[in-house]
Design an enzyme around this catalytic site. Structure first.
Site, PDB file in Angstrom:
ATOM      1  N   ASP A   9      32.031  37.900  32.844  1.00  0.00           N
ATOM      2  CA  ASP A   9      32.180  37.865  34.306  1.00  0.00           C
ATOM      3  C   ASP A   9      30.937  37.228  34.913  1.00  0.00           C
ATOM      4  O   ASP A   9      29.809  37.483  34.480  1.00  0.00           O
ATOM      5  CB  ASP A   9      32.374  39.290  34.847  1.00  0.00           C
ATOM      6  CG  ASP A   9      32.925  39.287  36.257  1.00  0.00           C
ATOM      7  OD1 ASP A   9      34.079  39.711  36.449  1.00  0.00           O
ATOM      8  OD2 ASP A   9      32.196  38.838  37.185  1.00  0.00           O
ATOM      9  N   GLN A  52      41.328  43.577  44.020  1.00  0.00           N
ATOM     10  CA  GLN A  52      41.722  42.393  43.248  1.00  0.00           C
ATOM     11  C   GLN A  52      41.502  41.141  44.090  1.00  0.00           C
ATOM     12  O   GLN A  52      41.927  41.075  45.251  1.00  0.00           O
ATOM     13  CB  GLN A  52      43.201  42.490  42.819  1.00  0.00           C
ATOM     14  CG  GLN A  52      43.604  41.354  41.884  1.00  0.00           C
ATOM     15  CD  GLN A  52      45.024  41.499  41.334  1.00  0.00           C
ATOM     16  OE1 GLN A  52      45.760  42.423  41.703  1.00  0.00           O
ATOM     17  NE2 GLN A  52      45.404  40.578  40.464  1.00  0.00           N
ATOM     18  N   VAL A  96      41.446  37.831  42.213  1.00  0.00           N
ATOM     19  CA  VAL A  96      42.072  36.736  41.463  1.00  0.00           C
ATOM     20  C   VAL A  96      43.446  37.225  41.001  1.00  0.00           C
ATOM     21  O   VAL A  96      43.542  38.188  40.233  1.00  0.00           O
ATOM     22  CB  VAL A  96      41.213  36.316  40.253  1.00  0.00           C
ATOM     23  CG1 VAL A  96      41.908  35.195  39.483  1.00  0.00           C
ATOM     24  CG2 VAL A  96      39.818  35.871  40.709  1.00  0.00           C
ATOM     25  N   HIS A 141      44.114  40.055  34.729  1.00  0.00           N
ATOM     26  CA  HIS A 141      42.921  40.099  33.884  1.00  0.00           C
ATOM     27  C   HIS A 141      42.454  41.538  33.762  1.00  0.00           C
ATOM     28  O   HIS A 141      42.569  42.320  34.703  1.00  0.00           O
ATOM     29  CB  HIS A 141      41.801  39.240  34.470  1.00  0.00           C
ATOM     30  CG  HIS A 141      41.460  39.581  35.886  1.00  0.00           C
ATOM     31  ND1 HIS A 141      42.223  39.144  36.945  1.00  0.00           N
ATOM     32  CD2 HIS A 141      40.464  40.329  36.414  1.00  0.00           C
ATOM     33  CE1 HIS A 141      41.707  39.609  38.064  1.00  0.00           C
ATOM     34  NE2 HIS A 141      40.638  40.342  37.779  1.00  0.00           N
TER      35      HIS A 141
HETATM   36  P1  5GP Z   1      39.102  41.047  40.516  1.00  0.00           P
HETATM   37  O1  5GP Z   1      38.238  41.289  41.724  1.00  0.00           O
HETATM   38  O2  5GP Z   1      40.245  40.128  40.837  1.00  0.00           O
HETATM   39  O3  5GP Z   1      39.534  42.282  39.784  1.00  0.00           O
HETATM   40  O4  5GP Z   1      38.167  40.330  39.458  1.00  0.00           O
HETATM   41  C1  5GP Z   1      37.848  38.981  39.519  1.00  0.00           C
HETATM   42  C2  5GP Z   1      36.561  38.810  38.753  1.00  0.00           C
HETATM   43  O5  5GP Z   1      36.411  37.460  38.431  1.00  0.00           O
HETATM   44  C3  5GP Z   1      35.307  39.247  39.532  1.00  0.00           C
HETATM   45  O6  5GP Z   1      34.629  40.270  38.828  1.00  0.00           O
HETATM   46  C4  5GP Z   1      34.485  37.953  39.625  1.00  0.00           C
HETATM   47  O7  5GP Z   1      33.094  38.175  39.479  1.00  0.00           O
HETATM   48  C5  5GP Z   1      35.058  37.123  38.487  1.00  0.00           C
HETATM   49  N1  5GP Z   1      34.995  35.683  38.723  1.00  0.00           N
HETATM   50  C6  5GP Z   1      35.429  35.031  39.843  1.00  0.00           C
HETATM   51  N2  5GP Z   1      35.241  33.704  39.700  1.00  0.00           N
HETATM   52  C7  5GP Z   1      34.693  33.525  38.462  1.00  0.00           C
HETATM   53  C8  5GP Z   1      34.278  32.361  37.740  1.00  0.00           C
HETATM   54  O8  5GP Z   1      34.367  31.225  38.195  1.00  0.00           O
HETATM   55  N3  5GP Z   1      33.765  32.560  36.499  1.00  0.00           N
HETATM   56  C9  5GP Z   1      33.650  33.814  35.940  1.00  0.00           C
HETATM   57  N4  5GP Z   1      33.115  33.879  34.719  1.00  0.00           N
HETATM   58  N5  5GP Z   1      34.045  34.920  36.598  1.00  0.00           N
HETATM   59  C10 5GP Z   1      34.551  34.782  37.842  1.00  0.00           C
END
Ligand code: 5GP
Length: 116
Positions: free
Chosen positions: A29, A92, A94, A98
């Site tokens: 992450d 969330q 993205v 995941h």
């Molecule tokens: P969510 O908030 O949807 O559960 O998790 C999305 C995760 O993706 C977040 O923890 C964020 O830091 C990670 N993330 C978003 N964009 C990128 C990226 O471009 N590269 C990486 N390695 N992680 C990302």
């Protein structure tokens, strides 16, 4: 719309990839919330969240969990926390399913759950 994770899978943007096979990819992450914070992501763009994945392809969900377990044995002491944020209200951001694999070689406490 193409998600940021599809762009990582397609190598359009860089990531620190720690594992990949035909079905899933795992990378660090970009904003880690634990000493070990990996994202384990099905390559298919078809499932926005874990509920859709469980209903649509339970074998792929099982493979994702088995992959997380194998990665935890490699990157943590073997114990781990697996988090699927599901819906905006749960944080969330993205909408390409995941799992957050969170852990530490030193172990984690309940207090270290933190904000994701
Ligand atoms: P969510 O908030 O949807 O559960 O998790 C999305 C995760 O993706 C977040 O923890 C964020 O830091 C990670 N993330 C978003 N964009 C990128 C990226 O471009 N590269 C990486 N390695 N992680 C990302």
């Amino acid at each position: 719309m193409t998600s940021v994770f599809t762009r990582i899978i397609e190598r359009e943007i860089p990531a620190d990839v720690v594992y990949e096979d035909e079905q899933v990819i795992a990378f660090r992450d970009i904003a880690p919330r634990a000493p070990v914070h990996l994202l384990v992501v099905p390559k298919s763009p078809d499932y926005a969240d874990v509920v859709e994945l469980a209903a649509g392809d339970p074998a792929l969900l099982a493979h994702l969990v088995a992959t997380a377990d194998a990665l935890a044995r490699e990157h943590t002491g073997g114990d781990f926390r697996l988090v699927f944020n599901t819906g905006e209200g749960a944080g969330q951001t993205v909408f390409h399913v995941h799992a957050h694999l969170l852990g530490s070689r030193a172990g984690m406490t309940e207090e270290s759950l933190g904000e994701l």
